[in-house]
Design a protein around this motif. Sequence first.
Motif, PDB file in Angstrom:
ATOM      1  N   LEU A 682       0.819  -1.412   0.149  1.00  0.00           N
ATOM      2  CA  LEU A 682       0.104  -0.085  -0.044  1.00  0.00           C
ATOM      3  C   LEU A 682       0.797   1.255  -0.112  1.00  0.00           C
ATOM      4  O   LEU A 682       0.650   2.109  -0.712  1.00  0.00           O
ATOM      5  CB  LEU A 682      -1.014  -0.001   1.225  1.00  0.00           C
ATOM      6  N   VAL A 683       1.772   1.313   0.926  1.00  0.00           N
ATOM      7  CA  VAL A 683       2.749   2.400   1.056  1.00  0.00           C
ATOM      8  C   VAL A 683       3.448   2.600  -0.382  1.00  0.00           C
ATOM      9  O   VAL A 683       3.710   3.700  -0.965  1.00  0.00           O
ATOM     10  CB  VAL A 683       3.864   2.356   2.189  1.00  0.00           C
ATOM     11  N   HIS A 684       3.949   1.436  -1.164  1.00  0.00           N
ATOM     12  CA  HIS A 684       4.551   1.560  -2.007  1.00  0.00           C
ATOM     13  C   HIS A 684       3.787   2.119  -3.442  1.00  0.00           C
ATOM     14  O   HIS A 684       4.207   3.086  -4.419  1.00  0.00           O
ATOM     15  CB  HIS A 684       5.177   0.241  -2.664  1.00  0.00           C
ATOM     16  N   ARG A 685       2.393   1.879  -3.247  1.00  0.00           N
ATOM     17  CA  ARG A 685       1.440   1.978  -4.373  1.00  0.00           C
ATOM     18  C   ARG A 685       1.123   3.533  -4.205  1.00  0.00           C
ATOM     19  O   ARG A 685       1.165   4.272  -5.201  1.00  0.00           O
ATOM     20  CB  ARG A 685       0.139   1.321  -4.410  1.00  0.00           C
ATOM     21  N   PHE A 686       0.793   4.146  -3.069  1.00  0.00           N
ATOM     22  CA  PHE A 686       0.586   5.578  -2.813  1.00  0.00           C
ATOM     23  C   PHE A 686       1.594   6.476  -2.447  1.00  0.00           C
ATOM     24  O   PHE A 686       1.388   7.596  -2.618  1.00  0.00           O
ATOM     25  CB  PHE A 686      -0.737   5.553  -1.773  1.00  0.00           C
ATOM     26  N   MET A 687       2.692   5.830  -2.119  1.00  0.00           N
ATOM     27  CA  MET A 687       3.921   6.845  -1.961  1.00  0.00           C
ATOM     28  C   MET A 687       5.342   6.137  -2.596  1.00  0.00           C
ATOM     29  O   MET A 687       6.072   5.702  -1.963  1.00  0.00           O
ATOM     30  CB  MET A 687       3.925   6.763  -0.224  1.00  0.00           C
ATOM     31  N   PRO A 688       4.890   6.208  -3.722  1.00  0.00           N
ATOM     32  CA  PRO A 688       6.233   5.432  -4.584  1.00  0.00           C
ATOM     33  C   PRO A 688       7.680   5.919  -4.239  1.00  0.00           C
ATOM     34  O   PRO A 688       7.800   7.377  -3.670  1.00  0.00           O
ATOM     35  CB  PRO A 688       6.007   6.011  -6.279  1.00  0.00           C
ATOM     36  N   PRO A 689       8.323   5.302  -4.293  1.00  0.00           N
ATOM     37  CA  PRO A 689      10.009   5.389  -3.717  1.00  0.00           C
ATOM     38  C   PRO A 689      10.290   6.608  -4.708  1.00  0.00           C
ATOM     39  O   PRO A 689       9.891   6.583  -5.867  1.00  0.00           O
ATOM     40  CB  PRO A 689      10.700   4.334  -3.977  1.00  0.00           C
ATOM     41  N   LYS A 690      11.276   7.582  -4.365  1.00  0.00           N
ATOM     42  CA  LYS A 690      11.989   8.519  -4.937  1.00  0.00           C
ATOM     43  C   LYS A 690      11.024   9.324  -5.471  1.00  0.00           C
ATOM     44  O   LYS A 690      11.221   9.883  -6.576  1.00  0.00           O
ATOM     45  CB  LYS A 690      12.846   7.975  -6.160  1.00  0.00           C
ATOM     46  N   THR A 691      10.059   9.722  -4.827  1.00  0.00           N
ATOM     47  CA  THR A 691       9.122  10.896  -5.076  1.00  0.00           C
ATOM     48  C   THR A 691       8.982  11.809  -3.805  1.00  0.00           C
ATOM     49  O   THR A 691       9.516  11.674  -2.679  1.00  0.00           O
ATOM     50  CB  THR A 691       7.799  10.304  -5.288  1.00  0.00           C
ATOM     51  N   ASN A 720       2.529  15.015   6.552  1.00  0.00           N
ATOM     52  CA  ASN A 720       2.810  16.358   6.635  1.00  0.00           C
ATOM     53  C   ASN A 720       3.867  16.664   7.754  1.00  0.00           C
ATOM     54  O   ASN A 720       4.347  17.946   7.676  1.00  0.00           O
ATOM     55  CB  ASN A 720       1.528  17.336   6.771  1.00  0.00           C
ATOM     56  N   GLU A 721       4.271  16.014   8.549  1.00  0.00           N
ATOM     57  CA  GLU A 721       5.032  16.211   9.486  1.00  0.00           C
ATOM     58  C   GLU A 721       6.600  16.267   8.765  1.00  0.00           C
ATOM     59  O   GLU A 721       6.814  15.640   7.861  1.00  0.00           O
ATOM     60  CB  GLU A 721       5.461  15.057  10.536  1.00  0.00           C
ATOM     61  N   GLU A 722       7.462  17.292   9.437  1.00  0.00           N
ATOM     62  CA  GLU A 722       8.734  17.509   8.952  1.00  0.00           C
ATOM     63  C   GLU A 722       9.561  16.302   8.779  1.00  0.00           C
ATOM     64  O   GLU A 722       9.786  15.660   9.981  1.00  0.00           O
ATOM     65  CB  GLU A 722       9.556  18.654   9.852  1.00  0.00           C
ATOM     66  N   GLY A 723      10.226  15.923   8.005  1.00  0.00           N
ATOM     67  CA  GLY A 723      11.409  14.720   8.081  1.00  0.00           C
ATOM     68  C   GLY A 723      10.729  13.454   7.831  1.00  0.00           C
ATOM     69  O   GLY A 723      11.287  12.455   8.002  1.00  0.00           O
ATOM     70  N   VAL A 724       9.487  13.186   7.817  1.00  0.00           N
ATOM     71  CA  VAL A 724       8.790  11.801   7.593  1.00  0.00           C
ATOM     72  C   VAL A 724       9.036  11.302   6.170  1.00  0.00           C
ATOM     73  O   VAL A 724       8.550  12.020   5.253  1.00  0.00           O
ATOM     74  CB  VAL A 724       7.412  11.960   7.993  1.00  0.00           C
ATOM     75  N   ASP A 725       9.569  10.186   6.189  1.00  0.00           N
ATOM     76  CA  ASP A 725       9.622   9.340   4.854  1.00  0.00           C
ATOM     77  C   ASP A 725       8.790   7.987   4.821  1.00  0.00           C
ATOM     78  O   ASP A 725       8.021   7.780   5.797  1.00  0.00           O
ATOM     79  CB  ASP A 725      10.892   9.170   4.488  1.00  0.00           C
TER      80      ASP A 725
END
Length: 901
Positions: A682-691, A720-725
């Motif tokens: 799910l994370v990979h789908r909605f938050m693709p790496p290197k984006t 929206n938190e600072e520095g969260v990946d």
Amino acid sequence: MLGIGNLARKVFGTPNDRKIKAAKPIIDKINALEPEFQSLSDEQIKERTEDLSSRAKAGESLDSLLPEAFANCREAAQRALGLRAFDVQLLGGLFLHRGNIAEMKTGEGKTLVATFPAYLNALTRKGVHIVTVNDYLAKRDAEWMGKVYGALGMTTGVIYPQQPEEEKRAAYAADITYATNNELGFDYLRDNMRAELSEMFQRAHNFAIVDEVDSILIDEARTPLIISGPAQDRSDLYTAVDKIIPDLQEDHYTIDEKTRNVTFTDEGNDYLEQHLHARGILPEDQSLYDPESTTIVHHVNQGLRAHKLFTRDKDYIVRDGEVVLIDEFTGRMMAGRRLSDGLHQAIEAKEGCTIKPENVTLAQVTFQNYFRLYNKLAGMTGTATTEAEEFAEIYGLGVVEVPTNMPIARIDEDDAVYRTAREKYDAVVESIKEAHAKGQPTLVGTTSIEKSEFLSDLLKKEGIPHNVLNARQHEQEAQIIADAGKLGAVTIATNMAGRGTDIKLGGNVEFKVMEAIAADPDAHPDEIREKIEAEHKADEEAVIAAGGLFVLATERHESRRIDNQLRGRSGRQGDPGRSAFFLSLEDDLMRIFGSQRLEKVLNTLGMKEGEAIVHPWVNKSLERAQAKVEGRNFDIRKQLLKFDDVMNEQRKVIFSQRREIMEAQDISEITQDMRHEVIGDLVHRFMPPKTFADQWDTEGLYAAVLEQLGIDVPVIAWANEEGVDDDAIRERLENAADELMAKKTSQFGPENMRMIEKQILLQTIDNKWREHLLTLEHLRSVVGFRGYAQRDPLNEYKSESFQLFESMLDSLREDVTRSLAQIRPMSEEEQQAMVADMQAQQSQIQAAAKPQGPEDDEKTEEPVLAGFDENDPATWGNPGRNAPCPCGSGKKFKHCHGRLS
């Protein structure tokens, strides 16, 4: 003059001769031990078994135990049955133990041969399966040879259809288990549909001896075993399509008899489209070539096949309003067996029978892949040499021809070929009359019910008394065969493969004794036997003087084995006999597989009406034609197996995973891994790496997490938190999902939660596997067309089925995770409703998993209908033919109110 090959064989011997020669010293060793074992008491024979078993378990090789084990078994058989095994029977047993097929002629005592390797391999106490072609033989052999195993201190079991569960469990736990190939295969599939390990019946697949191995591993291996459940009812469509087919003209379709295929021509397609539109089956704005028409095209094709390729009384019979298939190799009815893919329904529509719904596949396996599960496999038959290549390539089995105990005295005449079927049948009747006049018993082989009854009518006109054995007389089979060797007897039979009863010259003594005792219960059995044996001796001598059993075949089969099986019924144990094949240019084999050259020869010779050509060259050319057909059939089976092997690898993975899940006490780690993988996806789908963060679809992730994991967490705020990946968000989601499951575990209690996880995982695997099987069936039916695009259909199937399997595992993880996230404690009423629903589902699957075997003597309990009145047949519903008659007479329904007039 000898050819080079024949000369070399004369000097060096054949490979088969060398195998027999190399085994002789072992047989000598067994014979040398005979006096020692003859001196043992009955109890000491059992003690010797315990000693041999302890040595086998301690690691001593079975090969080193073989001479003692075989000597012990021979002595036990001598005492239990009064049968002392011949040296050739020990030889057969030795080759079976080594994992070969022992080719032994009819009447050489293969049933006793199997006891030697079965006993030896059962010493490890891992179980041995002896596989027979029908339930009658399984029960007969288990009871008969069970006396030998009992004398050795071993247990015997038998598996049969509709067997009580506890009895079946005990049968599989026995040292030696007799069963049919169908029951073993179905039990394997049923075991892998169980929810609990304790419900499984079969132990490890240690060693199997297959009787009539060619029939089971080749003839029947073309059809997979399928456990299925009912699908959507489309009987109206079958009936509607069936009304159109009889109106087709010959130019509307083409038939290829060699491949048993039938296709519509362009004219046929135009005609069909017009009539399907007229009857409202095909919408006006739709063509047969549109993708939406696939279902209708499928039904029309199956209707055409039903009418043009399947013949009543040859391929099937209609009995009690049901279409029952006939086994082309044994001529027996195959009750409960149905053609797949809607073809059976199309035949039911053609015959005006009740159309039963199509089925969806719940589980399936081919015999090839089932029998390859065994650590060691062996087989026995009278005819295997012609298929040696297939046995070696598919099963890794060698074929060894075991010499006969007595030299074969049968005379095999050259084939007689007539120009027309009428001339052939005239010659057949004349030949039967000659044999009957001198008292020679005659067994006439035919290829279908229709032909056996046609010949029967010809013999009636000539006033020749005779018996007919085909699928219609299946209940009287043993009696008809027992009488076939009587003086002057004439028996017309469809195929004689796997009949399991010897034709004895003069008739069968045991049958005569049983009949006499039944007719006069007050008479002394010993006196009856003595009198009958004396009469039989005179009958036997008269039959021998008349030339023994005369086997007369009216056609050649596609397979040489079937012809050899028929021929092998005569000349058992050194008895005299003769065999002859009467053929015509109108026979199917001759007509389809190139009789033009032979027809030219007959015309050149200027043969007169009723004359036949008889020459060894004719035999050779016919055998070459048969070998070609056998080769083609082998290629078809090999290709089918290559496709099934792809599915088999996936089946093994799924079945082994199911077993591991059932064996595990705690599968929370497995479900946790699945949950974490779903979160990762799910994370990979909605938050693709290197984006970048502004490219993330956090609202989509929030909705997906709520739906899939059942957790309401502030994903959007986290993002929206600072520095969260993405790694940090994945970790937080994993912790939140794990906390939810920990909370559920405390609500349900750890033990209940482990059980729930196991049940959900098993049910989801079963549902996904079922859907996957259906998808693979559809892929298999269309992948062949890839060949037109110069792509290998098998490679395409492999790669696409692997992708489908991967996507199935992905969706499995998602479904299990979603189901576990949605469970909640239920009220007592909800729990009861769910348990009832699960029980209904399970009993539906188990009912579907019970194939109807051949008609059995077992009584089946029928449900009592509402408004039932034993005096009013209208309230009885549809009782089974073998069920007790509802009138209360105590008789079976088929012998009482269901008796056919």
